[in-house]
Design a protein around this motif. Structure first.
Motif, short mmCIF file in Angstrom:
data_model
loop_
_atom_site.label_atom_id
_atom_site.label_comp_id
_atom_site.label_asym_id
_atom_site.label_seq_id
_atom_site.Cartn_x
_atom_site.Cartn_y
_atom_site.Cartn_z
N GLN A 104 78.44 -7.90 27.01
CA GLN A 104 77.40 -8.34 26.17
C GLN A 104 75.93 -8.49 26.98
OE1 GLN A 104 80.15 -11.33 24.05
NE2 GLN A 104 78.74 -11.13 22.76
N VAL A 105 76.38 -8.80 28.29
CA VAL A 105 74.97 -9.18 28.97
C VAL A 105 74.59 -7.81 29.28
CG1 VAL A 105 74.26 -9.97 31.26
CG2 VAL A 105 76.04 -11.04 29.97
N VAL A 153 63.31 -12.30 32.60
CA VAL A 153 64.65 -12.94 32.02
C VAL A 153 65.17 -12.21 30.88
CG1 VAL A 153 65.79 -15.09 31.53
CG2 VAL A 153 64.07 -15.08 33.50
N GLU A 154 64.22 -11.99 30.04
CA GLU A 154 64.57 -11.64 28.55
C GLU A 154 65.17 -10.07 28.85
OE1 GLU A 154 61.25 -13.42 25.51
OE2 GLU A 154 60.92 -11.86 26.26
N LEU A 155 64.47 -9.16 29.68
CA LEU A 155 65.18 -8.15 30.05
C LEU A 155 66.56 -8.08 30.59
CD1 LEU A 155 62.06 -6.09 31.48
CD2 LEU A 155 62.91 -5.85 29.27
N SER A 156 66.95 -9.02 31.27
CA SER A 156 68.08 -9.26 32.03
C SER A 156 69.04 -10.09 30.79
CB SER A 156 68.12 -10.02 33.01
OG SER A 156 67.30 -9.32 34.07
N ALA A 157 68.78 -10.60 29.84
CA ALA A 157 69.49 -11.42 28.77
C ALA A 157 69.42 -10.81 27.51
CB ALA A 157 68.91 -12.74 28.88
N PRO A 158 69.65 -9.48 27.00
CA PRO A 158 69.56 -9.09 25.69
C PRO A 158 70.47 -10.00 24.76
CG PRO A 158 71.09 -7.77 26.92
CD PRO A 158 70.33 -8.89 27.97
N GLY A 159 69.90 -10.42 23.58
CA GLY A 159 70.53 -11.11 22.67
C GLY A 159 70.39 -12.75 22.96
N VAL A 160 69.56 -12.92 23.85
CA VAL A 160 69.54 -14.58 24.29
C VAL A 160 68.26 -14.95 24.15
CG1 VAL A 160 70.22 -16.09 26.31
CG2 VAL A 160 71.60 -14.08 25.94
N SER A 161 67.97 -15.96 23.61
CA SER A 161 66.67 -16.86 23.76
C SER A 161 66.26 -17.37 24.90
CB SER A 161 66.86 -17.93 22.60
OG SER A 161 66.94 -17.55 21.31
N VAL A 162 64.92 -17.15 25.27
CA VAL A 162 64.61 -17.42 26.61
C VAL A 162 63.31 -18.46 26.49
CG1 VAL A 162 63.54 -17.32 28.80
CG2 VAL A 162 65.18 -15.56 27.78
N LEU A 163 63.45 -19.87 26.88
CA LEU A 163 62.49 -20.79 26.69
C LEU A 163 62.04 -21.44 28.09
CD1 LEU A 163 64.43 -23.16 24.01
CD2 LEU A 163 62.88 -21.27 23.48
#
Length: 373
Positions: free
Chosen positions: A285-286, A180-190
């Protein structure tokens, strides 16, 4: 004497409004925006629910039911929605919302990829929480779609992987987070489990400073997560199905609730369709890594399909950029161009010119290929 009395009364009213509405996000900037309506005797309030031309509004005088007939334009993006700050009549049966204050942010989707109507889901949101269930296989393309709309809204996206207790193996869970992190640059993943409370403290700290909207597919565990954040069972929850690990749809309206630890939460119904709505910036941005690579292409209008000197294709060839990411990027850009073209004549004309240019290039290439035979 009268002037002094009025000044004192206004000041007292302002303080009362600030005290009562502060838990819902009221601040000095909103007070300044509302000031002209205060002189007309109207009350400030925040919309916590909208239902068929009526809305529930929290004010300094308490919760009131108000009619939105005065704010019902033909443009569906300008109707009153959950999260709006409004000016409400102080009395009357029914009471009326006279206007809403200019929105700081707005989460908008297309009602269908085949139509040209936008739907506003929430307004004045600082955080867009995309809830994704770990009980089913991850759909990275859908996550990217949600994130594009979240970035476009002006809010800060946040991905919350729910039902983490169903993935007890830490290695497996770490791999899922990495995907998920690789698909969501700049976004926190919890990763969060509402069952055992894992990850909730981190999430509570993140959302305590503003308004958050909770988004996701039906069955993503949003209502359970909302209850965990609220500390009580406010939202209805239905059991997860044994067949496919999905919960069943429970939330039917968008509801705004103040969180006990600070901050505000807007829970939304499960979204089956998540059509883009003029979200070119959000898509960029995504897929920020693709945008950065594109800046290095030989041609500024490179389509990243077969052009020489394409940095994007070179990154795919070396394995730096996954093919799936590029295909998802192309898909969302095409969809966004389509919906914009249907709603904007100039964009539609530009898109047609681009289609003709691409068509002419393809025809020339085919003719050249035949000539070389």
């Amino acid at each position: 004497m009268t002037s002094s009395s009025n000044s004192s009364s206004t000041s007292s009213s302002d303080l009362s409004a600030f005290s009562a509405l502060a838990p819902y996000g009221w601040d000095d900037a909103w007070a300044d925006e509302f000031a002209p309506y205060g002189t007309e005797g109207l009350l400030p309030g925040r919309v916590i629910r909208v239902d068929r031309g009526q809305c529930d509004v929290v004010t300094a005088d308490g919760l009131v039911r108000a009619d939105t007939a005065f704010v019902t334009p033909h443009d569906p993006l300008r109707v009153v929605c959950t999260g709006d700050w409004v000016a409400v009549e102080p009395a009357g049966n029914p009471r009326y919302v006279r206007t809403y204050l200019p929105r700081r942010t707005a989460f908008v989707r297309s009602t269908s990829s085949k139509r040209s109507e936008g739907q506003i889901l929430a307004a004045n949101v600082e955080y867009a929480i995309v809830a994704v269930s770990l009980a089913v296989e991850l759909d990275l393309g859908r996550i990217e779609r949600f994130l594009a709309l979240a970035w476009e809204s002006g809010a800060q996206p946040l991905v919350v992987l729910t039902k983490a207790d169903l993935v007890p193996d830490p290695v497996t869970r770490a791999h899922l987070v990495q995907d998920v992190e690789l698909s969501a640059p700049g976004v926190s993943v919890l990763t969060v489990s509402a069952v055992d409370g894992d990850g909730l403290d981190t999430l509570v700290a993140l959302v305590s400073g503003g308004t958050s909207v909770l988004l996701g597919q039906s069955g993503a565990g949003k209502s359970t997560l909302a209850n965990a954040l609220l500390g009580e069972d406010v939202m209805d929850v239905q059991a997860t199905r044994d067949v496919d690990g999905k919960g069943r749809h429970t939330t039917t309206t968008r509801n705004l609730l103040a969180l006990p630890g600070g901050g505000v939460l807007i829970d939304t119904p499960g979204l089956r369709g998540v059509g883009l709505w003029d979200a070119e910036t959000g898509v960029g941005q995504v897929f920020s890594e693709i945008e950065e690579l594109a800046a290095q292409c030989r041609f500024h209008d490179c389509a990243h399909s077969a052009e020489p000197g394409c940095a994007v294709l070179a990154a795919v060839d070396t394995g730096q950029l996954p093919v799936r990411r590029l295909e998802s990027y192309r898909k969302l850009l095409r969809e966004n161009q389509w919906i914009v073209a249907k709603t904007d004549a100039r964009a539609r004309a530009e898109l047609r010119r681009e289609w003709k240019r691409r068509g002419a290039q393809g025809k020339a290439a085919m003719e050249a290929k035949r000539g070389n035979r």
